[in-house]
Motif scaffolding. Structure first.
Motif, PDB file in Angstrom:
ATOM      1  N   PHE A 182       0.884  -1.159   0.000  1.00 23.52           N
ATOM      2  CA  PHE A 182       0.000   0.000   0.000  1.00 23.52           C
ATOM      3  C   PHE A 182       0.928   1.216   0.000  1.00 23.52           C
ATOM      4  O   PHE A 182       1.794   1.346   0.853  1.00 23.52           O
ATOM      5  CB  PHE A 182      -0.843  -0.068   1.275  1.00 23.52           C
ATOM      6  CG  PHE A 182      -1.804   1.063   1.520  1.00 23.52           C
ATOM      7  CD1 PHE A 182      -2.981   1.177   0.806  1.00 23.52           C
ATOM      8  CD2 PHE A 182      -1.543   1.996   2.527  1.00 23.52           C
ATOM      9  CE1 PHE A 182      -3.878   2.198   1.074  1.00 23.52           C
ATOM     10  CE2 PHE A 182      -2.433   3.013   2.803  1.00 23.52           C
ATOM     11  CZ  PHE A 182      -3.609   3.111   2.063  1.00 23.52           C
ATOM     12  N   GLY A 183       0.776   2.095  -0.988  1.00 23.08           N
ATOM     13  CA  GLY A 183       1.627   3.264  -1.077  1.00 23.08           C
ATOM     14  C   GLY A 183       0.831   4.535  -0.856  1.00 23.08           C
ATOM     15  O   GLY A 183      -0.319   4.632  -1.285  1.00 23.08           O
ATOM     16  N   VAL A 184       1.413   5.505  -0.177  1.00 22.14           N
ATOM     17  CA  VAL A 184       0.702   6.744   0.147  1.00 22.14           C
ATOM     18  C   VAL A 184       1.528   7.959  -0.271  1.00 22.14           C
ATOM     19  O   VAL A 184       2.758   7.911  -0.330  1.00 22.14           O
ATOM     20  CB  VAL A 184       0.376   6.840   1.660  1.00 22.14           C
ATOM     21  CG1 VAL A 184      -0.525   5.706   2.095  1.00 22.14           C
ATOM     22  CG2 VAL A 184       1.648   6.865   2.491  1.00 22.14           C
ATOM     23  N   LEU A 185       0.813   9.052  -0.560  1.00 21.28           N
ATOM     24  CA  LEU A 185       1.456  10.356  -0.708  1.00 21.28           C
ATOM     25  C   LEU A 185       1.470  10.979   0.682  1.00 21.28           C
ATOM     26  O   LEU A 185       0.535  11.654   1.102  1.00 21.28           O
ATOM     27  CB  LEU A 185       0.691  11.239  -1.692  1.00 21.28           C
ATOM     28  CG  LEU A 185       0.693  10.788  -3.152  1.00 21.28           C
ATOM     29  CD1 LEU A 185      -0.127  11.745  -4.002  1.00 21.28           C
ATOM     30  CD2 LEU A 185       2.109  10.679  -3.702  1.00 21.28           C
ATOM     31  N   ARG A 186       2.535  10.697   1.406  1.00 20.62           N
ATOM     32  CA  ARG A 186       2.612  11.068   2.817  1.00 20.62           C
ATOM     33  C   ARG A 186       2.461  12.577   3.001  1.00 20.62           C
ATOM     34  O   ARG A 186       3.112  13.378   2.329  1.00 20.62           O
ATOM     35  CB  ARG A 186       3.949  10.602   3.400  1.00 20.62           C
ATOM     36  CG  ARG A 186       4.112  10.896   4.873  1.00 20.62           C
ATOM     37  CD  ARG A 186       5.365  10.284   5.417  1.00 20.62           C
ATOM     38  NE  ARG A 186       6.543  10.751   4.695  1.00 20.62           N
ATOM     39  CZ  ARG A 186       7.757  10.216   4.852  1.00 20.62           C
ATOM     40  NH1 ARG A 186       7.929   9.178   5.659  1.00 20.62           N
ATOM     41  NH2 ARG A 186       8.787  10.702   4.183  1.00 20.62           N
ATOM     42  N   GLY A 187       1.569  12.948   3.923  1.00 24.15           N
ATOM     43  CA  GLY A 187       1.398  14.345   4.278  1.00 24.15           C
ATOM     44  C   GLY A 187       0.512  15.138   3.337  1.00 24.15           C
ATOM     45  O   GLY A 187       0.258  16.326   3.593  1.00 24.15           O
ATOM     46  N   SER A 248      14.717  -1.082  -5.181  1.00 22.37           N
ATOM     47  CA  SER A 248      13.522  -1.898  -4.962  1.00 22.37           C
ATOM     48  C   SER A 248      12.259  -1.049  -4.890  1.00 22.37           C
ATOM     49  O   SER A 248      11.162  -1.592  -4.872  1.00 22.37           O
ATOM     50  CB  SER A 248      13.668  -2.715  -3.666  1.00 22.37           C
ATOM     51  OG  SER A 248      13.700  -1.848  -2.541  1.00 22.37           O
ATOM     52  N   TRP A 249      12.424   0.272  -4.843  1.00 22.28           N
ATOM     53  CA  TRP A 249      11.255   1.153  -4.749  1.00 22.28           C
ATOM     54  C   TRP A 249      11.425   2.323  -5.724  1.00 22.28           C
ATOM     55  O   TRP A 249      11.962   3.372  -5.373  1.00 22.28           O
ATOM     56  CB  TRP A 249      11.082   1.663  -3.314  1.00 22.28           C
ATOM     57  CG  TRP A 249       9.769   2.384  -3.137  1.00 22.28           C
ATOM     58  CD1 TRP A 249       9.562   3.736  -3.113  1.00 22.28           C
ATOM     59  CD2 TRP A 249       8.484   1.797  -3.020  1.00 22.28           C
ATOM     60  NE1 TRP A 249       8.229   4.022  -2.975  1.00 22.28           N
ATOM     61  CE2 TRP A 249       7.535   2.847  -2.914  1.00 22.28           C
ATOM     62  CE3 TRP A 249       8.028   0.481  -2.992  1.00 22.28           C
ATOM     63  CZ2 TRP A 249       6.174   2.610  -2.782  1.00 22.28           C
ATOM     64  CZ3 TRP A 249       6.669   0.250  -2.862  1.00 22.28           C
ATOM     65  CH2 TRP A 249       5.763   1.300  -2.745  1.00 22.28           C
ATOM     66  N   THR A 255       5.324   6.755  -0.430  1.00 25.07           N
ATOM     67  CA  THR A 255       5.893   6.092   0.739  1.00 25.07           C
ATOM     68  C   THR A 255       5.311   4.689   0.832  1.00 25.07           C
ATOM     69  O   THR A 255       4.084   4.530   0.881  1.00 25.07           O
ATOM     70  CB  THR A 255       5.569   6.860   2.026  1.00 25.07           C
ATOM     71  OG1 THR A 255       6.191   8.138   1.978  1.00 25.07           O
ATOM     72  CG2 THR A 255       6.055   6.112   3.256  1.00 25.07           C
ATOM     73  N   PRO A 256       6.143   3.639   0.843  1.00 24.18           N
ATOM     74  CA  PRO A 256       5.615   2.282   0.976  1.00 24.18           C
ATOM     75  C   PRO A 256       5.247   1.978   2.425  1.00 24.18           C
ATOM     76  O   PRO A 256       6.009   2.298   3.334  1.00 24.18           O
ATOM     77  CB  PRO A 256       6.781   1.405   0.517  1.00 24.18           C
ATOM     78  CG  PRO A 256       7.996   2.211   0.865  1.00 24.18           C
ATOM     79  CD  PRO A 256       7.605   3.662   0.718  1.00 24.18           C
ATOM     80  N   HIS A 273      -3.625   7.411  -1.876  1.00 26.97           N
ATOM     81  CA  HIS A 273      -2.985   6.107  -1.755  1.00 26.97           C
ATOM     82  C   HIS A 273      -3.156   5.322  -3.051  1.00 26.97           C
ATOM     83  O   HIS A 273      -3.909   5.713  -3.938  1.00 26.97           O
ATOM     84  CB  HIS A 273      -3.585   5.327  -0.581  1.00 26.97           C
ATOM     85  CG  HIS A 273      -5.051   5.068  -0.730  1.00 26.97           C
ATOM     86  ND1 HIS A 273      -6.015   5.904  -0.208  1.00 26.97           N
ATOM     87  CD2 HIS A 273      -5.733   4.083  -1.384  1.00 26.97           C
ATOM     88  CE1 HIS A 273      -7.218   5.437  -0.511  1.00 26.97           C
ATOM     89  NE2 HIS A 273      -7.069   4.338  -1.226  1.00 26.97           N
ATOM     90  N   THR A 274      -2.473   4.195  -3.122  1.00 29.62           N
ATOM     91  CA  THR A 274      -2.561   3.338  -4.299  1.00 29.62           C
ATOM     92  C   THR A 274      -1.992   1.970  -3.985  1.00 29.62           C
ATOM     93  O   THR A 274      -1.147   1.827  -3.094  1.00 29.62           O
ATOM     94  CB  THR A 274      -1.783   3.952  -5.480  1.00 29.62           C
ATOM     95  OG1 THR A 274      -1.893   3.089  -6.619  1.00 29.62           O
ATOM     96  CG2 THR A 274      -0.319   4.135  -5.150  1.00 29.62           C
ATOM     97  N   ALA A 275      -2.461   0.977  -4.719  1.00 23.75           N
ATOM     98  CA  ALA A 275      -1.747  -0.296  -4.741  1.00 23.75           C
ATOM     99  C   ALA A 275      -0.468  -0.095  -5.546  1.00 23.75           C
ATOM    100  O   ALA A 275      -0.390   0.779  -6.413  1.00 23.75           O
ATOM    101  CB  ALA A 275      -2.619  -1.362  -5.392  1.00 23.75           C
ATOM    102  N   THR A 276       0.551  -0.902  -5.258  1.00 25.52           N
ATOM    103  CA  THR A 276       1.806  -0.812  -5.999  1.00 25.52           C
ATOM    104  C   THR A 276       2.174  -2.195  -6.538  1.00 25.52           C
ATOM    105  O   THR A 276       1.714  -3.222  -6.017  1.00 25.52           O
ATOM    106  CB  THR A 276       2.945  -0.277  -5.116  1.00 25.52           C
ATOM    107  OG1 THR A 276       3.181  -1.183  -4.033  1.00 25.52           O
ATOM    108  CG2 THR A 276       2.621   1.099  -4.584  1.00 25.52           C
TER     109      THR A 276
END
Length: 352
Positions: A182-187, A248-249, A255-256, A273-276
């Motif tokens: 799960f990946g996010v655009l932190r903040g 790896s990212w 942010t993973p 957020h998004t799936a990666t």
């Protein structure tokens, strides 16, 4: 985490700052294993499906990972009361699944479905197909492929469904970046709120097709794609860096969220957020529960037709049907107010 049913001040501070927080070792291993066995028996791990069969999404061992584990009480203490969950999203990303390439973060609640492949077919202002009925159909109650709706209200003031918090429960090891996190655009949750506040203040549509939020964008290769973010978030977020800097990212703006089985992530609805892609050999298995704080005066709170736990449009029925509300109760204005002030739904913020 064992025995602790409230967020610590540090965890609250992280939630406020980043828009999400990770809680370790919350769901007991026997609950994790029971849910995995149900899913692996009836849903092949080699198959990626955004929507699992209803019998799985509502299975007692699956939703029991939330209802019967400490996270249910943790969320009551953090948010306040919420309707009983009746379903969830089962999110399995098979091994070696590239998810069509680059991840596309979004805010939940937007419509998705077939869109034009030719950018000349798109209105450059609203970002919608010029021949909209060809792609959207004549009936705004029809759900898109992600269960979202084209419009939330009959007057078409709001195109974005909303809730309070997304709770993700990991059923397997996702501790190494690149394993379908799960990946996010932190903040970026506060910038999302600011963008919606600006739409409100301008008398604009709230969400896609409103001010600086085209429903369809054109990517660098000239291909249209469904857009789940306001323009100001793109300007602010892309080009930012997170803590994962190795090969790896390869998505530095994201942010993973690295989890072990039984760990939980709590994210605001407004946290993009998004799936990666899952570059490893094993399927990534998560359960997601969408919670909304109980709204007094709403006669539809707690009714199964809303699909509490899975729906990102709980002011409508899960299948898009309009619900009845008493005179003086305006669910759409309440939704706008909450989108503009997401912390009003959280007891722990400013009170812990």
């Amino acid at each position: 985490m064992a025995g602790n049913l409230t967020l610590t001040q540090s965890e609250v501070d992280t939630l406020v700052r980043d828009g999400f927080v990770i809680l370790r070792d919350v769901v007991p291993s026997h609950m994790v294993q029971a849910a995995k066995e149900v899913i692996e028996t009836d849903m092949p791990s080699s198959e990626r499906r955004l929507l699992a069969p209803a019998n799985l999404a509502t299975h007692p061992d699956v939703i029991g990972t939330f209802k019967n584990s400490p996270i249910a009480e943790i969320m009551r203490n953090a948010m306040g009361p919420y309707p009983d969950v009746v379903s969830c999203q089962i999110a399995v990303t098979p091994g070696h699944d590239k998810l069509y390439g680059k991840p596309v973060p979004h805010v939940d609640g937007s419509w998705s479905g077939t869109i034009p492949s030719n950018p000349d077919e798109i209105d450059p202002v609203k970002g919608r197909p010029i021949d909209s009925e060809k792609y959207f159909g004549p009936n705004d109650e029809i759900r898109g492929s992600n269960d979202g709706l084209l419009w939330q209200d009959p007057e078409r003031r709001i195109s974005l469904g909303s809730y309070t918090a997304l709770v993700g429960i990991a059923l397997n090891d996702q501790s190494e970046p690149g394993n379908g996190q799960f990946g996010v655009l932190r903040g970026m949750h506060e910038e999302v709120a600011r963008a919606i506040q600006k739409q409100r203040d301008m008398g604009s549509v709230i969400g896609a097709e409103g001010f600086e939020w085209p429903r369809i964008r054109i990517n660098e290769e000239g291909r249209p794609y469904l857009n789940g973010l306001p323009e100001s978030v793109y300007r602010l977020a892309f080009g930012s860096k997170n803590h994962a800097t190795d090969d790896s990212w390869p998505w530095p703006e994201l942010t993973p969220v690295c989890l072990n089985a039984g760990d939980v992530v709590i994210a605001l609805h407004s946290c993009p957020h998004t799936a990666t892609p899952n570059l490893g050999p094993n399927p990534r298995m998560n359960l997601y529960f969408r919670l909304r704080r109980w709204r007094d005066g709403n006669p539809n709170e707690g009714t199964r037709r809303v699909g509490h736990g899975v729906s990102d449009h709980p002011d409508r029925g899960y299948f898009g049907q309009y619900l009845e509300y008493p005179d003086g109760y305006d669910p759409w204005q309440i939704a706008i107010d909450k989108l503009c002030n997401h912390w009003s739904d959280w007891d722990c913020v400013g009170k812990n």
